[in-house]
Design an enzyme around this catalytic site. Structure first.
Site, PDB file in Angstrom:
ATOM      1  N   GLN A   1      50.149  41.605  39.342  1.00  0.00           N
ATOM      2  CA  GLN A   1      50.908  40.211  39.311  1.00  0.00           C
ATOM      3  C   GLN A   1      52.697  40.019  38.927  1.00  0.00           C
ATOM      4  O   GLN A   1      53.227  39.002  39.318  1.00  0.00           O
ATOM      5  CB  GLN A   1      50.487  39.294  38.668  1.00  0.00           C
ATOM      6  CG  GLN A   1      48.858  38.781  38.272  1.00  0.00           C
ATOM      7  CD  GLN A   1      48.262  38.741  39.987  1.00  0.00           C
ATOM      8  OE1 GLN A   1      49.015  38.053  40.401  1.00  0.00           O
ATOM      9  NE2 GLN A   1      47.499  39.315  40.068  1.00  0.00           N
TER      10      GLN A   1
ATOM     11  N   ASP B   1      56.406  48.032  30.065  1.00  0.00           N
ATOM     12  CA  ASP B   1      54.696  48.330  30.003  1.00  0.00           C
ATOM     13  C   ASP B   1      54.197  49.452  29.124  1.00  0.00           C
ATOM     14  O   ASP B   1      55.002  49.991  29.267  1.00  0.00           O
ATOM     15  CB  ASP B   1      54.506  48.055  31.888  1.00  0.00           C
ATOM     16  CG  ASP B   1      53.027  48.439  32.288  1.00  0.00           C
ATOM     17  OD1 ASP B   1      52.606  47.310  33.033  1.00  0.00           O
ATOM     18  OD2 ASP B   1      52.176  48.546  31.488  1.00  0.00           O
TER      19      ASP B   1
ATOM     20  N   LYS C   1      36.849  29.096  46.736  1.00  0.00           N
ATOM     21  CA  LYS C   1      37.384  30.103  46.668  1.00  0.00           C
ATOM     22  C   LYS C   1      36.201  30.888  45.805  1.00  0.00           C
ATOM     23  O   LYS C   1      36.126  30.317  44.459  1.00  0.00           O
ATOM     24  CB  LYS C   1      38.617  30.763  46.012  1.00  0.00           C
ATOM     25  CG  LYS C   1      38.660  31.825  45.846  1.00  0.00           C
ATOM     26  CD  LYS C   1      39.931  32.516  45.895  1.00  0.00           C
ATOM     27  CE  LYS C   1      40.288  32.365  44.239  1.00  0.00           C
ATOM     28  NZ  LYS C   1      41.716  32.723  43.361  1.00  0.00           N
TER      29      LYS C   1
HETATM   30  N1  LIG Z   1      47.743  32.856  35.859  1.00  0.00           N
HETATM   31  C1  LIG Z   1      47.278  33.224  36.973  1.00  0.00           C
HETATM   32  O1  LIG Z   1      46.919  32.160  37.877  1.00  0.00           O
HETATM   33  C2  LIG Z   1      46.585  34.516  36.989  1.00  0.00           C
HETATM   34  C3  LIG Z   1      46.362  35.285  38.032  1.00  0.00           C
HETATM   35  C4  LIG Z   1      45.911  36.744  38.702  1.00  0.00           C
HETATM   36  C5  LIG Z   1      45.700  37.218  37.729  1.00  0.00           C
HETATM   37  N2  LIG Z   1      45.830  36.927  36.031  1.00  0.00           N
HETATM   38  C6  LIG Z   1      46.048  37.289  35.395  1.00  0.00           C
HETATM   39  O2  LIG Z   1      47.134  38.669  34.923  1.00  0.00           O
HETATM   40  C7  LIG Z   1      46.933  39.952  33.992  1.00  0.00           C
HETATM   41  C8  LIG Z   1      47.585  40.549  34.635  1.00  0.00           C
HETATM   42  O3  LIG Z   1      46.954  40.682  36.293  1.00  0.00           O
HETATM   43  P1  LIG Z   1      47.388  41.883  37.552  1.00  0.00           P
HETATM   44  O4  LIG Z   1      46.528  42.246  38.506  1.00  0.00           O
HETATM   45  O5  LIG Z   1      49.182  42.548  37.058  1.00  0.00           O
HETATM   46  O6  LIG Z   1      46.988  43.103  36.138  1.00  0.00           O
HETATM   47  P2  LIG Z   1      46.982  45.161  36.760  1.00  0.00           P
HETATM   48  O7  LIG Z   1      46.316  45.566  35.955  1.00  0.00           O
HETATM   49  O8  LIG Z   1      47.873  44.688  38.200  1.00  0.00           O
HETATM   50  O9  LIG Z   1      48.517  44.554  35.421  1.00  0.00           O
HETATM   51  C9  LIG Z   1      48.818  44.666  34.375  1.00  0.00           C
HETATM   52  C10 LIG Z   1      49.332  45.462  33.261  1.00  0.00           C
HETATM   53  O10 LIG Z   1      49.694  45.419  31.868  1.00  0.00           O
HETATM   54  C11 LIG Z   1      49.737  45.833  31.688  1.00  0.00           C
HETATM   55  N3  LIG Z   1      49.201  46.170  29.805  1.00  0.00           N
HETATM   56  C12 LIG Z   1      48.227  45.848  29.375  1.00  0.00           C
HETATM   57  N4  LIG Z   1      48.728  45.648  28.227  1.00  0.00           N
HETATM   58  C13 LIG Z   1      49.655  45.524  27.855  1.00  0.00           C
HETATM   59  C14 LIG Z   1      50.542  45.657  26.766  1.00  0.00           C
HETATM   60  N5  LIG Z   1      50.143  44.729  25.819  1.00  0.00           N
HETATM   61  N6  LIG Z   1      51.802  44.909  26.321  1.00  0.00           N
HETATM   62  C15 LIG Z   1      53.132  45.919  28.196  1.00  0.00           C
HETATM   63  N7  LIG Z   1      51.950  45.974  29.038  1.00  0.00           N
HETATM   64  C16 LIG Z   1      50.638  46.112  29.000  1.00  0.00           C
HETATM   65  C17 LIG Z   1      49.035  47.638  32.089  1.00  0.00           C
HETATM   66  O11 LIG Z   1      49.423  48.692  32.068  1.00  0.00           O
HETATM   67  C18 LIG Z   1      49.331  47.265  33.384  1.00  0.00           C
HETATM   68  O12 LIG Z   1      50.998  47.775  34.265  1.00  0.00           O
HETATM   69  C19 LIG Z   1      45.955  39.385  33.894  1.00  0.00           C
HETATM   70  O13 LIG Z   1      45.013  39.429  33.282  1.00  0.00           O
HETATM   71  C20 LIG Z   1      45.052  38.574  34.627  1.00  0.00           C
HETATM   72  O14 LIG Z   1      43.781  38.030  34.814  1.00  0.00           O
HETATM   73  C21 LIG Z   1      46.057  35.745  35.894  1.00  0.00           C
END
Ligand SMILES: NC(=O)c1ccc[n+]([C@@H]2O[C@H](COP(=O)([O-])OP(=O)(O)OC[C@H]3O[C@@H](n4cnc5c(N)ncnc54)[C@H](O)[C@@H]3O)[C@@H](O)[C@H]2O)c1
Length: 319
Positions: free
Chosen positions: A136, A157, A65
């Site tokens: 996520q 959130d 990927k």
């Molecule tokens: N573990 C894994 O395999 C994996 C895979 C994909 C993404 N991720 C990580 O997951 C995280 C979220 O990704 P996403 O695609 O859902 O992003 P996203 O932007 O769609 O959603 C993140 C949400 O978190 C909220 N947020 C930010 N800071 C916050 C806080 N302090 N308190 C409460 N809410 C808060 C934002 O407002 C947003 O709605 C990222 O850090 C990403 O890198 C991890």
């Protein structure tokens, strides 16, 4: 020979969360029993964003990927994260398929959360807390729904817009969702954190005995969603030890010397394969997810095999 090209729409139409959960669970088992190969991710860090190459081999396929993260992309009308998967025949190297892996990334991340909760949460878990209501969170919800009878979702959130959109999504899925503050969201059986935060959002006093936490958001150095005190009193299960120490929920505590390798109880694969026990009693468990290449390959394999059967996608003489 022809290579199949599959768009995001093709991929979305052909694989379910249930299939992804089964495939990802099997991938974890194979990896823990040395039947899968996964070298470390390769990072390419540039001024405007970064790229990761994630190669692996399992179940008769090899693949990679290639995924970016460009935080300023939304201003330019592009998604932050976009991913492409190349699936090869390991016997001769032929590229069998090239597919969108943007949807697959969320699907396999949700699936891993589902597998972790299946093995680590209390079986009769009914109340699910969400900190972070973005992309996520949606895929974590879809996976949890396959495994548990959800009585209530509590969601928090920092963005009210994200909370309302998540509540609306829950409604569409037939799930009751209550918007709460962060502390109340933690009063649950399973807590799912999916924020990109670099400082703890979840406080130690908010987590009751017996809670399982899917810590999804921290997947890069410096990211952290839970107070370190929570890690110290919990059974920590990682997807991959090296990746978790480098960028998972434990990375900050590890860099400070507070959490050491020996404080990590197991990998999820070891639990799935029965090498280590899952939940024991009323402990607090944490799944530290960073996202593995084998998860991507396991779902890409299903997409490819189903596409061949259904004659989906565009066939090209690429080589
Ligand atoms: N573990 C894994 O395999 C994996 C895979 C994909 C993404 N991720 C990580 O997951 C995280 C979220 O990704 P996403 O695609 O859902 O992003 P996203 O932007 O769609 O959603 C993140 C949400 O978190 C909220 N947020 C930010 N800071 C916050 C806080 N302090 N308190 C409460 N809410 C808060 C934002 O407002 C947003 O709605 C990222 O850090 C990403 O890198 C991890």
């Amino acid at each position: 020979m022809e290579t199949i090209v599959l768009t995001r729409k093709d991929v979305e139409s052909i694989i379910s969360m249930k299939e992804a959960i089964n495939a990802v669970e099997e991938a974890f088992r194979l990896y823990a029993t040395s039947k899968a190969i996964m070298p470390p991710k390769v990072y390419l860090t540039l001024e405007d964003g970064d790229f990761r190459a994630m190669p692996s081999y399992l179940m008769g396929y090899a693949g990679v990927k290639w995924v970016n993260s460009h935080p300023k992309n939304p201003e330019k009308g592009l998604p932050t994260v976009m991913a492409v998967f190349i699936l090869n025949d390991p016997k001769n190297g032929f590229p069998l398929a090239i597919m969108d892996a943007t949807f697959l990334t969320s699907l396999r991340t949700g699936a891993a959360g589902g597998v972790a909760a299946k093995h680590l949460a209390r079986e009769n878990s009914k109340v699910f807390g969400f900190i972070g209501c973005g992309k996520q969170a949606i895929f974590q919800l879809l996976a949890i729904k396959e495994i548990f009878d959800i009585e209530l979702v509590k969601a928090y959130d920092i963005s009210e817009k994200a909370e309302l959109a998540f509540k609306e999504f829950c409604k569409k899925e037939g799930v009751d969702c209550m918007i709460t503050n962060a502390k109340d969201a933690c009063d649950c059986d399973v807590l799912i954190t999916t924020t990109p935060s670099t400082s703890p959002v979840v406080k130690k006093d908010w987590i009751k005995e017996g809670t399982h936490i899917n810590a999804i958001g921290a997947d890069a150095p410096g990211k952290q969603e839970l107070e370190i005190e929570i890690l110290k009193k919990s059974k920590i299960v990682v997807d991959d030890l090296e990746q978790a120490l480098h960028g998972g929920e434990v990375n900050v505590a590890h860099s400070l010397g507070i959490i050491r390798r020996e404080n990590i109880y197991a990998t999820l694969g070891e639990i799935v394969a029965g090498i280590k026990k899952g939940r024991e009693g009323n402990e607090i468990t944490i799944f530290d997810s960073t996202g593995l290449a084998i998860q991507d390959l396991a779902v890409a394999k299903i997409v490819y095999e189903k596409a061949v059967k259904k004659d989906l996608g565009i066939k090209i003489e690429l080589i």
